[in-house]
Design an enzyme around this catalytic site. Structure first.
Site, short mmCIF file in Angstrom:
data_model
loop_
_atom_site.label_atom_id
_atom_site.label_comp_id
_atom_site.label_asym_id
_atom_site.label_seq_id
_atom_site.Cartn_x
_atom_site.Cartn_y
_atom_site.Cartn_z
N ILE A 43 7.86 3.06 -1.99
CA ILE A 43 8.76 3.81 -1.11
C ILE A 43 8.65 3.20 0.28
O ILE A 43 7.54 3.06 0.81
CB ILE A 43 8.38 5.31 -1.04
CG1 ILE A 43 8.41 5.94 -2.42
CG2 ILE A 43 9.28 6.06 -0.06
CD1 ILE A 43 9.78 6.04 -3.07
N GLY A 86 0.79 -1.23 0.00
CA GLY A 86 0.00 0.00 0.00
C GLY A 86 0.82 1.27 0.00
O GLY A 86 0.25 2.37 0.02
N HIS A 87 2.13 1.21 -0.04
CA HIS A 87 2.99 2.39 0.11
C HIS A 87 4.06 2.40 -0.98
O HIS A 87 5.20 2.06 -0.69
CB HIS A 87 3.64 2.37 1.50
CG HIS A 87 4.15 3.70 1.96
ND1 HIS A 87 5.42 4.15 1.72
CD2 HIS A 87 3.55 4.69 2.66
CE1 HIS A 87 5.60 5.34 2.27
NE2 HIS A 87 4.47 5.69 2.85
N PHE A 88 3.91 2.74 -2.06
CA PHE A 88 2.71 3.10 -2.80
C PHE A 88 2.65 2.20 -4.03
O PHE A 88 3.68 2.04 -4.70
CB PHE A 88 2.76 4.56 -3.25
CG PHE A 88 2.92 5.53 -2.11
CD1 PHE A 88 1.82 5.86 -1.32
CD2 PHE A 88 4.14 6.10 -1.81
CE1 PHE A 88 1.95 6.76 -0.27
CE2 PHE A 88 4.28 6.99 -0.76
CZ PHE A 88 3.19 7.32 0.01
#
Length: 147
Positions: free
Chosen positions: A54, A47-49
């Site tokens: 990152i 989820g990041h990203f």
């Protein structure tokens, strides 16, 4: 110096929140160096990203804190058996700064220096690097407590 199995003898953290792969250098009561290999399979990248992975800054800080925890416990006068009954609580993280992004494939190097150590209380300055380039820094205050 300390591999992942030895680190697990010291820290209570486990996957997915054990964020130190190896300790490469340690001077008891003074400093510690370690690292984490950042893989695309890290849970945070879901989820990041998506499409632009990152490594989260908060996980960089947690990895530094875990290195500091190893230094604190190994610098204490506790036996290995007593150490198993203790845990490190971080009381504050001050002056955190993120300088450069950390991406999959990077080796995230941690370096922490003890500013102050008194029995169960400590202040540490931490820095994280990728390829010798500063990615993050912060000051940590922590204490050793019973589990």
């Amino acid at each position: 110096m300390l591999d992942i199995m030895q680190i697990q003898e010291i820290l209570p953290h486990r996957y997915p929140l054990l964020l130190v792969d190896r300790i490469t250098d340690m001077e008891v009561k003074k400093s510690i160096k370690g690292y984490k290999n950042i893989s695309i399979s890290e849970p945070a990248f879901q989820g990041h990203f998506p499409g632009h992975p990152i490594y989260p800054g908060v996980l960089i800080l947690e990895g530094m804190a875990q290195c500091g925890g190893v230094l604190a416990l190994k610098s204490s006068d506790l036996t290995d058996e007593e150490m198993k009954e203790k845990v490190i609580y971080f009381m504050s993280i001050d002056n955190a700064k993120f300088r450069n992004p950390v991406r999959p494939g990077d080796r995230l190097d941690y370096e922490l220096t003890a500013v102050k150590m008194k029995s169960t209380l400590m202040v540490l300055e931490g820095k994280a690097y990728v390829d010798g380039k500063l990615t993050a820094e912060a000051e940590f205050k922590a204490m050793i407590v019973d589990k």
